[in-house]
Design a protein around this motif. Sequence first.
Motif, mmCIF file in Angstrom:
data_model
loop_
_atom_site.group_PDB
_atom_site.id
_atom_site.type_symbol
_atom_site.label_atom_id
_atom_site.label_comp_id
_atom_site.label_asym_id
_atom_site.label_seq_id
_atom_site.Cartn_x
_atom_site.Cartn_y
_atom_site.Cartn_z
ATOM 1 N N THR A 49 34.259 14.842 18.617
ATOM 2 C CA THR A 49 35.654 14.541 18.294
ATOM 3 C C THR A 49 36.414 14.112 19.538
ATOM 4 O O THR A 49 37.219 13.178 19.502
ATOM 5 C CB THR A 49 36.334 15.778 17.664
ATOM 6 N N LEU A 50 36.146 14.803 20.650
ATOM 7 C CA LEU A 50 36.844 14.499 21.897
ATOM 8 C C LEU A 50 36.329 13.240 22.578
ATOM 9 O O LEU A 50 37.090 12.513 23.224
ATOM 10 C CB LEU A 50 36.723 15.670 22.868
ATOM 11 N N GLY A 51 35.033 12.976 22.453
ATOM 12 C CA GLY A 51 34.410 11.867 23.178
ATOM 13 C C GLY A 51 35.162 10.548 23.086
ATOM 14 O O GLY A 51 35.475 9.920 24.117
ATOM 15 N N PRO A 52 35.490 10.079 21.878
ATOM 16 C CA PRO A 52 36.136 8.760 21.755
ATOM 17 C C PRO A 52 37.527 8.672 22.370
ATOM 18 O O PRO A 52 38.020 7.567 22.624
ATOM 19 C CB PRO A 52 36.209 8.559 20.231
ATOM 20 N N LEU A 90 38.437 10.473 25.220
ATOM 21 C CA LEU A 90 38.427 10.848 26.634
ATOM 22 C C LEU A 90 38.810 9.678 27.527
ATOM 23 O O LEU A 90 38.449 8.527 27.272
ATOM 24 C CB LEU A 90 37.048 11.363 27.048
ATOM 25 N N ARG A 91 39.548 9.998 28.591
ATOM 26 C CA ARG A 91 39.931 9.010 29.593
ATOM 27 C C ARG A 91 39.499 9.501 30.976
ATOM 28 O O ARG A 91 39.255 10.690 31.172
ATOM 29 C CB ARG A 91 41.441 8.799 29.570
ATOM 30 N N SER A 92 39.426 8.623 31.899
ATOM 31 C CA SER A 92 39.042 8.988 33.261
ATOM 32 C C SER A 92 40.025 10.021 33.810
ATOM 33 O O SER A 92 41.242 9.862 33.699
ATOM 34 C CB SER A 92 39.038 7.744 34.148
ATOM 35 N N GLY A 93 39.478 11.088 34.379
ATOM 36 C CA GLY A 93 40.302 12.148 34.949
ATOM 37 C C GLY A 93 40.522 13.331 34.031
ATOM 38 O O GLY A 93 41.072 14.343 34.458
ATOM 39 N N ASN A 94 40.097 13.234 32.760
ATOM 40 C CA ASN A 94 40.259 14.355 31.823
ATOM 41 C C ASN A 94 39.395 15.548 32.229
ATOM 42 O O ASN A 94 38.328 15.394 32.835
ATOM 43 C CB ASN A 94 39.880 13.939 30.406
ATOM 44 N N LEU A 103 29.481 14.658 25.307
ATOM 45 C CA LEU A 103 30.727 13.972 25.671
ATOM 46 C C LEU A 103 30.444 12.601 26.275
ATOM 47 O O LEU A 103 31.157 11.620 26.002
ATOM 48 C CB LEU A 103 31.529 14.831 26.650
ATOM 49 N N GLU A 104 29.425 12.520 27.103
ATOM 50 C CA GLU A 104 29.044 11.236 27.699
ATOM 51 C C GLU A 104 28.655 10.221 26.626
ATOM 52 O O GLU A 104 29.053 9.054 26.674
ATOM 53 C CB GLU A 104 27.875 11.426 28.665
ATOM 54 N N GLU A 105 27.868 10.679 25.644
ATOM 55 C CA GLU A 105 27.367 9.790 24.604
ATOM 56 C C GLU A 105 28.505 9.158 23.802
ATOM 57 O O GLU A 105 28.429 7.994 23.409
ATOM 58 C CB GLU A 105 26.427 10.550 23.671
ATOM 59 N N LYS A 106 29.558 9.935 23.543
ATOM 60 C CA LYS A 106 30.653 9.448 22.705
ATOM 61 C C LYS A 106 31.754 8.737 23.505
ATOM 62 O O LYS A 106 32.536 7.973 22.951
ATOM 63 C CB LYS A 106 31.263 10.605 21.914
ATOM 64 N N SER A 107 31.823 9.022 24.794
ATOM 65 C CA SER A 107 32.916 8.456 25.597
ATOM 66 C C SER A 107 32.512 7.254 26.419
ATOM 67 O O SER A 107 33.351 6.420 26.786
ATOM 68 C CB SER A 107 33.478 9.525 26.537
ATOM 69 N N GLY A 108 31.226 7.170 26.760
ATOM 70 C CA GLY A 108 30.774 6.123 27.671
ATOM 71 C C GLY A 108 31.137 6.426 29.116
ATOM 72 O O GLY A 108 30.941 5.598 30.006
ATOM 73 N N LEU A 109 31.657 7.643 29.366
ATOM 74 C CA LEU A 109 32.042 8.060 30.719
ATOM 75 C C LEU A 109 30.968 8.969 31.299
ATOM 76 O O LEU A 109 30.094 9.477 30.591
ATOM 77 C CB LEU A 109 33.385 8.781 30.681
ATOM 78 N N LYS A 110 31.063 9.195 32.608
ATOM 79 C CA LYS A 110 30.072 10.009 33.298
ATOM 80 C C LYS A 110 30.646 11.383 33.632
ATOM 81 O O LYS A 110 31.693 11.488 34.281
ATOM 82 C CB LYS A 110 29.620 9.304 34.586
ATOM 83 N N PHE A 136 35.548 15.971 33.837
ATOM 84 C CA PHE A 136 35.069 17.178 34.524
ATOM 85 C C PHE A 136 35.141 18.391 33.593
ATOM 86 O O PHE A 136 35.988 18.456 32.705
ATOM 87 C CB PHE A 136 35.881 17.404 35.798
ATOM 88 N N LEU A 137 34.246 19.330 33.828
ATOM 89 C CA LEU A 137 34.112 20.486 32.940
ATOM 90 C C LEU A 137 34.558 21.779 33.612
ATOM 91 O O LEU A 137 34.522 21.927 34.831
ATOM 92 C CB LEU A 137 32.655 20.646 32.493
ATOM 93 N N GLY A 138 34.944 22.722 32.783
ATOM 94 C CA GLY A 138 35.217 24.085 33.213
ATOM 95 C C GLY A 138 34.776 25.045 32.125
ATOM 96 O O GLY A 138 34.517 24.640 30.986
#
Length: 419
Positions: A104-107, A109-113, A134-141, A147-149
């Motif tokens: 749900t979050l992946g699509p 997500l923006r850089s810096g989230n 998250l990577e699979e749905k967002s296309g981000l790394k 970033f995660l916590g």
Amino acid sequence: MLFHHHPSIGVIGLGYVGLPLAVELSFFFDVVGFDISSSRIQELKEGTDRTREVSPERLRKCNARFTQDSKDLSLQSLYIVTVPTPITPALEPDLSLLKLACQTLGPILRSGNIIIFESTVYPGVSQDLCGQWLEEKSGLKCGKDFFLGYSPERINPGDHQHNLSSVTKVIAGQNTEVTDIMKRLYGSINGNNIFVAKSIKVAEAAKVLENTQRDINIACMNEMSQICQAAGISVYDVLDAAETKWNFLPFRPGLVGGHCIGVDPYYLSFFAKQHKVSSNVILAGRQINEEMTHMMVKTVKHLPKGSRVAVLGLTFKEGVPDLRNSKAIQVVQELQSLYSLQVFDPYALPSEVEDILGIPLESCFQPPYDAILLLVPHSLYTEMLSSEVKSLLTENGYVFDIKGVWRPFAWEKIQYWTL
């Protein structure tokens, strides 16, 4: 990195954990609370919390916006995921809701989230699995673009003393900048009572250890209760004596259900099995606690078939409306075909009880009963007088009191049982 010193927050999952968190954070930050249940969103907008964790007054005063539309989360800079992590019928971790939250979050997500997980998991899930989803749905790394916590929830349902503002919050960020933001975030609602774990894996492991340790200690008491039964004595009399020692741990026997203590040890045992490590003690504790349900059923089955039985308490513990993984419910299900049962619980939702058991949740006693089965010691029942209990029973009726709350009563002409 676009880290925000004053982040806008999206809380994913508005149950026992997510709602209190969203409400408290909304007094300091811009907060959107998201849940996939339209009925849950509607009741929250109307100022009602069926879990009873947030008072109607607090809910009305909070500044959180509640939604079922994930698009309403798209402008937030930080997300906190608080969805349940149950187990499968095979007693293995069920991460489907956690995966759904990530998808749900992946699509959006923006850089810096930043994405913080509070759901109970075994070590490595947040980074190894959630990061990948998250990577699979967002296309981000992960670790570069977002970033995660991790901060394990410590809410004890029905306990308004140990709440978000009073308990120590364990946190761990993917890097020091994330950790610093988490400090400010959670510190704003608990007076900066923060413990920084060495890593996300350490924080994940700490959570499952907390509940597993409790499960094992209760299992010890449950096993002792069976030994006491064989000796013809009450485990509660033994505990009264043993607890006079300064370092005796005050655990009590009973039915162990719910969505934490009866579930989390299986997350540890699953991880142990994957890494070819023994988890014999953990699984032995689980087996002992699961056997208590069958022991309770076997004890009650001494009643003549067709007896009228009043069952007091159905939720997984006292003071909460939650029926998930309730061992009291399991006891009732195993007795339904043998006896005429009337079920009572001041916290449970009538519609949920009827859906599960197929019988109504009663609100008024209809004596006389051949037996009373006290499974969950809600305060309504523990405050009953001896005369009130006896007035519900036939002469020579039975009382089954697994927690021993009515032990001080004189039971002339009543057949009383406890552990």
